[in-house]
Design a protein around this motif. Structure first.
Motif, short mmCIF file in Angstrom:
data_model
loop_
_atom_site.label_atom_id
_atom_site.label_comp_id
_atom_site.label_asym_id
_atom_site.label_seq_id
_atom_site.Cartn_x
_atom_site.Cartn_y
_atom_site.Cartn_z
N LEU A 95 0.82 -1.22 0.00
CA LEU A 95 0.00 0.00 0.00
C LEU A 95 0.85 1.25 0.00
O LEU A 95 0.51 2.26 -0.61
N ILE A 96 1.98 1.17 0.68
CA ILE A 96 2.79 2.37 0.82
C ILE A 96 3.26 2.86 -0.55
O ILE A 96 3.43 4.04 -0.80
N TYR A 97 3.41 1.92 -1.47
CA TYR A 97 3.80 2.33 -2.82
C TYR A 97 2.68 3.09 -3.51
O TYR A 97 2.91 4.03 -4.24
N PHE A 98 1.46 2.66 -3.25
CA PHE A 98 0.34 3.39 -3.85
C PHE A 98 0.15 4.75 -3.20
O PHE A 98 -0.19 5.73 -3.86
N TYR A 99 0.44 4.82 -1.90
CA TYR A 99 0.40 6.14 -1.24
C TYR A 99 1.43 7.06 -1.87
O TYR A 99 1.17 8.22 -2.16
N SER A 100 2.63 6.49 -2.06
CA SER A 100 3.69 7.28 -2.67
C SER A 100 3.25 7.77 -4.04
O SER A 100 3.51 8.90 -4.43
N LEU A 143 -1.90 9.85 4.29
CA LEU A 143 -2.62 8.71 3.72
C LEU A 143 -2.39 7.46 4.56
O LEU A 143 -3.31 6.71 4.86
N TYR A 144 -1.14 7.30 4.95
CA TYR A 144 -0.76 6.14 5.73
C TYR A 144 -1.50 6.12 7.07
O TYR A 144 -2.05 5.10 7.47
N ILE A 160 11.86 15.33 -7.14
CA ILE A 160 12.32 13.94 -7.09
C ILE A 160 13.00 13.66 -5.75
O ILE A 160 12.77 12.64 -5.10
N GLY A 161 13.83 14.63 -5.31
CA GLY A 161 14.49 14.50 -4.01
C GLY A 161 13.48 14.34 -2.89
O GLY A 161 13.61 13.47 -2.03
N GLY A 162 12.42 15.14 -2.94
CA GLY A 162 11.37 15.07 -1.93
C GLY A 162 10.70 13.71 -1.95
O GLY A 162 10.44 13.12 -0.90
N GLY A 163 10.45 13.21 -3.16
CA GLY A 163 9.84 11.89 -3.30
C GLY A 163 10.74 10.82 -2.71
O GLY A 163 10.29 9.92 -2.01
N PHE A 164 12.03 10.96 -2.99
CA PHE A 164 13.00 10.00 -2.49
C PHE A 164 13.01 9.99 -0.96
O PHE A 164 12.91 8.94 -0.33
N LEU A 165 13.06 11.19 -0.39
CA LEU A 165 13.10 11.29 1.07
C LEU A 165 11.79 10.81 1.70
O LEU A 165 11.76 10.39 2.84
N ALA A 166 10.70 10.90 0.91
CA ALA A 166 9.42 10.43 1.45
C ALA A 166 9.30 8.92 1.33
O ALA A 166 8.29 8.34 1.68
#
Ligand SMILES: Nc1ncnc2c1ncn2[C@@H]1O[C@H](COP(=O)(O)OP(=O)(O)OP(=O)(O)O)[C@@H](O)[C@H]1O
Ligand SMILES: [Mg+2]
Lengths: 310, 378
Positions: free
Chosen positions: B177-182, B336-337, B299-305
């Protein structure tokens, strides 16, 4: 006075792009701003439009100081930028209508004006086209239509004919004359002296951010020391004969190369008869002859010591 | 006038195929990709009780036995079915596949597994977690017994509660699920490209169109708001579409609270768009360079998230929590989580509050930067 610019100074870091520039434009004229590439024409226009910050000077339009939020002034200005500025995602019609609606509130009025603008630049067959599908000349015409659809009192065109085929160019020049005849005051910048000469009633020549001379075509030409120029195709002229010719009363300078004799007269004087007389008396063969009044290029050359065209 | 500007802008945006693809198509393609990658995992969505063996003769800590026997998947479904048997018996059972693992509780716990699989991972996760915690207590106790204050013990005990009594909303943790949240957070953050574009088109020093718009007698704020609203309309639709797809086509089970879910993405989308606008006005360099910065930050923000690797999210949460608080991607995923895992929504609201504050900050800075602006250089 429609536009009055006084002592305008604009620097880009160290480069002084406008150096105490003074301009004024009277109602109803086609005012030409003539200068070589990089002389500061676009910079001047952008300052006048309050797009650019400037370091010094005052700018008044329609007798009021121009500023970023002087909406009543802006409403009466139409601008055609040097770079084409239209939305690629919108059709010809939608583009014109969008820009028109930034000026005009009434919906049906926008519709009518859009239609008129389309007819004005003869794009009737292309109203549903997207800009990417238009040729360079048609694109320029669209660019113009977007700038003038709201019927402004003052129209500023910054090199609207760059990279345009002769046919479109003539259409554009005719259009500008027509807009002027309909009552708009025009400011036209260019580095093509022929265009300016053909179109403008008054001209400022600028170079390196300074106004070098201002006046009508004739006034400008009268400012310089040259008169008519005679070019004669003459064969085998000797040194002493050239010497004699240069001593004729009204000759200011003379050049001879490749059997082509070029004689420049002093201001307001004419040499043709004397020159032909001399050639006949000395039994020198000659072919074609033509004479030419000084051009703006000569004016520019004399003021700056360099050609207008690079 | 306002509506006409808005309408034209929508028309304009709708024709921009590239942005449309990235906003509408790409997240859906990614979701299909995730779905296919995880489909063998999600088939074990409903975990069955796992049979395990515990070696009988040992001197087992009774609290351990109590714990292992009390964990529930649902109300009356235990996570483990425990048999206390001899070591020979245990081995036989494991070989025959009757139990999935053997726990040998001597001084340390040793775990024997035969195969790899979801059930085996669950046993291992449980044992590792238990060992870690008991180790912590023992280490602290031996180093400095005073530290073992009442408070600390309570905290540890609470932690146990967390496993035992299911503050976790009685859901089997589904890590896919965490991937879908991402993915949803990423889609929200795609809004930054929309916001960025709007600012480029409206600023005279960044586009010829911006120059033309700036000489028009239109109030810039009106224009800005109608344009951003148009961008928001389309961008939020792209998120709703993604939700619809995830929910109805892929049948991903999000929390039941669809209203809150939409609120999260609503604010997430606003935050993404205003963030793009902010980046566009905040840096005094050319457009291309700004685009690079925008891409790098998002992208950096996504990575850190934790979009690329879930571990990163936890690393940030423990080592540099501030980064998590100012990273919109992280706030959105976390909201979301929390919505899914916790019964109490306070954490969702907390995340939403920070997101809103960030959004307001971006909008105010953007407004101040472009208000009555003459440009130094075009
Ligand atoms: N954004 C800028 N930053 C720095 N220098 C600039 C900038 N824009 C123009 N210049 C410089 O200012 C001078 C005047 O430029 P400007 O564009 O006004 O000339 P122009 O007369 O319009 O030329 P052209 O005929 O090529 O359009 C040039 O030397 C140019 O290099
Ligand atoms: Mg120019």
């Amino acid at each position: 006075m429609i536009v009055d610019v006084k002592n305008l100074v604009k620097r880009y870091d160290k480069l002084v792009a406008l150096d105490h520039l003074n301009l004024f434009v009277e109602e109803g004229e086609i005012f030409g701003l003539l200068g070589p590439n990089g002389s500061g024409k676009t910079t001047a226009i952008n300052c006048i439009l309050s797009l650019l910050k400037y370091d010094k000077g005052t700018i008044e339009i329609f007798g009021k100081p121009m500023s970023q939020d002087a909406y009543d002034i802006k409403r009466n200005i139409g601008i055609i930028m040097q770079n084409v500025a239209v939305f690629d995602e919108l059709t010809v019609y939608e583009n014109i209508s969008y820009f028109c609606s930034l000026y005009i509130k009434d919906k049906s009025e926008v519709k009518r004006l859009t239609q008129e603008a389309i007819e004005f630049v003869s794009l009737e067959d292309f109203t549903k086209f997207h800009p990417k599908k238009l040729s360079g000349g048609l694109l320029r015409r669209l660019n113009i239509a977007c700038g003038i659809a709201h019927k402004p009192k003052l129209i500023i065109l910054d090199e609207p004919t760059v990279a345009v085929d002769p046919q479109s160019r003539n259409k554009i020049l005719e259009g500008i004359k027509k807009l002027n005849a309909d009552g708009a005051t025009i400011i036209y910048t260019s580095h093509y002296m022929e265009e300016v000469e053909q179109l403008c009633s008054r001209i400022s020549i600028i170079d390196k951010g300074k106004v070098l001379a201002t006046g009508t075509k004739d006034e400008l030409k009268a400012m310089i020391s040259l008169g008519e120029k005679i070019t004669v195709e003459a064969y085998n002229l000797q040194e002493e004969q050239l010497d004699d010719l240069s001593k004729l009363t009204n000759v200011s300078s003379l050049e001879y190369s490749d059997n082509c004799l070029e004689i420049k007269s002093k201001k307001g004087k004419n040499n043709l008869i004397d020159v032909l007389d001399y050639l006949q008396k000395n039994e020198i063969n000659f072919g074609k002859i033509y004479t030419q009044m000084p051009t703006l290029n000569d004016v520019f050359l004399e003021i700056t010591g360099k050609e207008l065209r690079d | 006038m306002f509506f006409r500007l808005y309408k034209t802008r929508i028309k304009c945006l709708l024709k921009n195929r590239e942005t449309l693809f990235w906003s509408f198509g790409f997240p859906i393609l990614l979701s299909i990709f995730f779905y296919m990658a995880f489909s063998n995992l999600t088939s074990e969505d409903s975990i069955d009780t796992i049979p395990i063996a515990v070696i009988q003769e040992q001197n087992i800590d009774p609290s351990f036995m109590e714990l292992i026997e009390s964990i529930e998947i649902t109300e009356d479904k235990k996570l483990f079915h425990v048999r206390s048997v001899s070591i020979e018996m245990a081995k036989k059972l494991l070989n025959e596949g009757i139990v999935k693992g053997i726990i040998d509780y001597e001084e340390d716990i040793t775990l024997y597994l035969k195969e790899n699989g979801i059930q085996q991972s669950i046993i291992k996760t449980f044992v590792d977690g238990y060992m870690q915690k008991s180790q912590t207590i023992r280490n602290i106790a031996s180093l400095n017994p005073e530290v073992l204050s009442q408070e600390f013990l309570e905290e540890i005990v609470q932690h146990k509660d967390y496993i035992q009594n299911g503050t976790m909303n009685q859901k089997s943790p589904d890590y896919t699920l965490i991937y879908f949240y991402s993915l949803i957070a990423m889609t929200c953050m795609f809004g930054c490209n929309w916001g960025f574009r709007e600012m480029v088109d409206i600023q005279a020093d960044q586009s010829a169109i911006g120059a033309r718009i700036n000489v028009a007698p239109t109030n810039k704020m009106k224009l800005l708001i109608s344009n951003l609203l148009a961008a928001f309309t389309l961008h939020f639709s792209s998120i709703v579409l993604l939700f619809a797809f995830l929910n109805n086509v892929l049948r991903i089970k999000f929390g039941d609270d669809m209203g809150l879910l939409l609120l999260i993405s609503f604010i997430g989308s606003l935050c993404g768009i205003s963030f793009g606008a902010f980046v566009c006005v905040a840096f005094k360099i050319n457009v291309k360079a700004r685009e690079v910065i925008l891409t790098a930050i998002s992208i950096g923000g996504g990575f850190l998230a934790g979009m690329m690797n879930v571990e990163i999210k936890y690393l940030i949460a423990t080592k540099a929590p501030v980064v998590g608080y100012i990273n919109p991607s992280s706030l959105i995923t976390d909201a979301l989580y929390s919505l899914y895992y916790y019964e109490n929504n306070s954490r969702v609201y907390f995340n939403l509050a920070i997101l809103s504050v960030l959004t307001i900050f971006f909008v105010i800075v953007t407004y101040c930067k472009i208000r009555r602006r003459e440009y130094a250089s075009i």
